[in-house]
Design a protein around this motif. Structure first.
Motif, PDB file in Angstrom:
ATOM      1  N   HIS A   8      73.470  46.690 -16.719  1.00 19.22           N
ATOM      2  CA  HIS A   8      72.468  47.536 -16.068  1.00 19.22           C
ATOM      3  C   HIS A   8      73.068  48.880 -15.642  1.00 19.22           C
ATOM      4  O   HIS A   8      72.337  49.867 -15.515  1.00 19.22           O
ATOM      5  CB  HIS A   8      71.870  46.813 -14.858  1.00 19.22           C
ATOM      6  N   ASP A  40      54.746  47.824 -20.680  1.00 15.83           N
ATOM      7  CA  ASP A  40      54.164  46.601 -20.127  1.00 15.83           C
ATOM      8  C   ASP A  40      53.272  45.903 -21.149  1.00 15.83           C
ATOM      9  O   ASP A  40      53.294  44.673 -21.282  1.00 15.83           O
ATOM     10  CB  ASP A  40      53.347  46.932 -18.875  1.00 15.83           C
ATOM     11  N   ALA A  48      62.869  49.989 -13.245  1.00 14.39           N
ATOM     12  CA  ALA A  48      62.024  48.799 -13.196  1.00 14.39           C
ATOM     13  C   ALA A  48      62.795  47.551 -13.625  1.00 14.39           C
ATOM     14  O   ALA A  48      62.731  46.500 -12.966  1.00 14.39           O
ATOM     15  CB  ALA A  48      60.798  48.992 -14.088  1.00 14.39           C
ATOM     16  N   MET A  49      63.548  47.672 -14.713  1.00 12.15           N
ATOM     17  CA  MET A  49      64.317  46.516 -15.185  1.00 12.15           C
ATOM     18  C   MET A  49      65.446  46.159 -14.232  1.00 12.15           C
ATOM     19  O   MET A  49      65.739  44.986 -13.984  1.00 12.15           O
ATOM     20  CB  MET A  49      64.853  46.797 -16.590  1.00 12.15           C
ATOM     21  N   ALA A  68      64.107  44.629 -10.835  1.00 16.61           N
ATOM     22  CA  ALA A  68      63.679  43.245 -11.064  1.00 16.61           C
ATOM     23  C   ALA A  68      64.880  42.314 -11.216  1.00 16.61           C
ATOM     24  O   ALA A  68      64.905  41.208 -10.664  1.00 16.61           O
ATOM     25  CB  ALA A  68      62.791  43.180 -12.306  1.00 16.61           C
ATOM     26  N   ALA A  69      65.908  42.768 -11.949  1.00 19.89           N
ATOM     27  CA  ALA A  69      67.100  41.946 -12.128  1.00 19.89           C
ATOM     28  C   ALA A  69      67.866  41.790 -10.824  1.00 19.89           C
ATOM     29  O   ALA A  69      68.427  40.723 -10.536  1.00 19.89           O
ATOM     30  CB  ALA A  69      67.999  42.566 -13.198  1.00 19.89           C
ATOM     31  N   ARG A  73      66.611  41.676  -7.854  1.00 21.20           N
ATOM     32  CA  ARG A  73      65.912  40.683  -7.042  1.00 21.20           C
ATOM     33  C   ARG A  73      66.199  39.274  -7.527  1.00 21.20           C
ATOM     34  O   ARG A  73      66.344  38.338  -6.729  1.00 21.20           O
ATOM     35  CB  ARG A  73      64.406  40.959  -7.079  1.00 21.20           C
ATOM     36  N   ARG A  74      66.276  39.115  -8.847  1.00 19.57           N
ATOM     37  CA  ARG A  74      66.527  37.775  -9.397  1.00 19.57           C
ATOM     38  C   ARG A  74      67.952  37.310  -9.139  1.00 19.57           C
ATOM     39  O   ARG A  74      68.196  36.152  -8.795  1.00 19.57           O
ATOM     40  CB  ARG A  74      66.260  37.749 -10.906  1.00 19.57           C
ATOM     41  N   TYR A 111      71.518  46.973  -5.943  1.00 17.52           N
ATOM     42  CA  TYR A 111      70.968  48.022  -6.802  1.00 17.52           C
ATOM     43  C   TYR A 111      71.704  49.350  -6.597  1.00 17.52           C
ATOM     44  O   TYR A 111      71.996  50.062  -7.560  1.00 17.52           O
ATOM     45  CB  TYR A 111      69.475  48.206  -6.516  1.00 17.52           C
ATOM     46  N   ALA A 129      63.660  41.422 -20.489  1.00 12.08           N
ATOM     47  CA  ALA A 129      62.865  41.399 -19.268  1.00 12.08           C
ATOM     48  C   ALA A 129      61.940  40.190 -19.278  1.00 12.08           C
ATOM     49  O   ALA A 129      61.433  39.781 -20.321  1.00 12.08           O
ATOM     50  CB  ALA A 129      62.046  42.682 -19.147  1.00 12.08           C
ATOM     51  N   GLU A 130      61.725  39.614 -18.083  1.00 11.37           N
ATOM     52  CA  GLU A 130      60.789  38.508 -17.985  1.00 11.37           C
ATOM     53  C   GLU A 130      59.359  39.034 -18.112  1.00 11.37           C
ATOM     54  O   GLU A 130      59.056  40.159 -17.697  1.00 11.37           O
ATOM     55  CB  GLU A 130      60.965  37.787 -16.643  1.00 11.37           C
ATOM     56  N   ARG A 140      55.636  40.071 -17.473  1.00 11.45           N
ATOM     57  CA  ARG A 140      54.956  40.478 -16.258  1.00 11.45           C
ATOM     58  C   ARG A 140      53.462  40.265 -16.441  1.00 11.45           C
ATOM     59  O   ARG A 140      52.935  40.430 -17.535  1.00 11.45           O
ATOM     60  CB  ARG A 140      55.235  41.962 -15.951  1.00 11.45           C
TER      61      ARG A 140
END
Length: 289
Positions: free
Chosen positions: A2, A57, A109-110, A113-114, A116-117, A122, A173-174, A176
């Motif tokens: 990342h 998206d 965005a990617m 999200a990563a 948080r997972r 960040y 990416a997971e 959405r």
């Protein structure tokens, strides 16, 4: 993985922001024409950023969209090597603006999200971009001084081409959930009052930077500062950013979003007010910090 896209794209932005106005001026544009080109580019970014985000998206493929727009940005940067005259330079810059608009939002965005997972910081990942910006500004200053503004176009293209390559290394990416379709989805966030206020505050802070982005380098060149020194001035401004990203987590938690916005606004009043009064590097460097 990342951190890499931040490093490559900020290398491109680290050349684009300080030296694109100098490239346009070297290709024959007057100050008013430079302002028009940059302003219309901002208008295109306003539409292209959200539009490409919705495409990413809809396709469920943010990595592929990031790679595609980065390739387009690299090719557009090379367009400054042959374009001449107001119309052609404007067209090249509009393509560049449309291509670069979604680069950072898609990466953010990617990455958010990563983060948080997986629980990584960040800010520390994002700091890789700030470090690359410093390196690019310093390198571009020396390159422009040695080889002329064309060197900046090559370096811009190098940064965005690198972004296209490393984008493909990002984790998938997971999926959405799909948002509302069409214009309803495009403007859906504007229904949230807090988001509308955030847009206004962000617009005012970013708008206060517009003249600096467009004419800071040209102003300092006119005052007799060399390109290498100008690149160092731009780089110095990012040093404080790195400090905030790497060690500022406690400060962010203490001030909160509203406190940070207030500090940003007050710092802008001090910075731009003093910058208007001097071109002395001994004063400009602390102001940049």
């Amino acid at each position: 993985r990342h951190a890499l896209p931040y490093a490559t794209q900020f290398f491109g932005f680290g050349v684009l922001l300080p030296f694109l106005p100098a490239v346009l001026a070297a290709r024959g544009l007057e100050a008013a024409e430079v302002a028009i080109v940059l302003a219309l580019g901002s208008a295109v970014r306003l539409l292209a950023g959200p539009a490409f985000g919705r495409v990413a998206d809809a396709l469920g493929a943010p990595r592929a969209v990031l790679a595609a727009v980065s390739v387009a940005a690299a090719l557009a940067a090379l367009g400054f090597l042959w374009a001449a005259g107001f119309v052609l330079l404007l067209l090249v810059h509009l393509v560049l603006s449309a291509a670069t608009a979604p680069v950072m939002p898609l990466t953010d965005a990617m990455t958010v999200a990563a983060a948080r997972r997986h629980g990584f910081d960040y800010g520390r990942v994002r700091a890789a971009g700030s470090i690359a910006f410093i390196a690019a500004a310093l390198l571009a200053g020396q390159a422009v001084a040695a080889f002329g503004p064309a060197a900046a176009a090559w370096l811009m293209a190098l940064g965005f081409a690198g972004t296209a390559l490393v984008a493909l290394l990002l984790p998938r990416a997971e999926p959405r959930p799909a948002g509302p379709a069409g214009l309803a989805g495009f403007f859906a966030p504007l229904r949230i009052p807090a988001f509308r206020w955030l847009l206004l505050v962000s617009a005012l802070v970013q708008g206060s930077h517009a003249f600096y982005y467009a004419f800071g380098t040209l102003h300092w060149q006119a005052a007799g500062l060399g390109e290498g020194l100008i690149g160092a001035l731009w780089a110095a401004g990012v040093v404080a950013e790195i400090i905030l990203f790497v060690w500022g987590r406690g400060l962010v938690a203490w001030l909160g979003p509203i406190g940070l916005c207030v500090v940003a606004g007050l710092a802008g009043v001090l910075r731009w007010g003093a910058t208007a009064l001097t071109t002395d590097p001994l004063v400009l460097f602390p102001l940049q910090l």
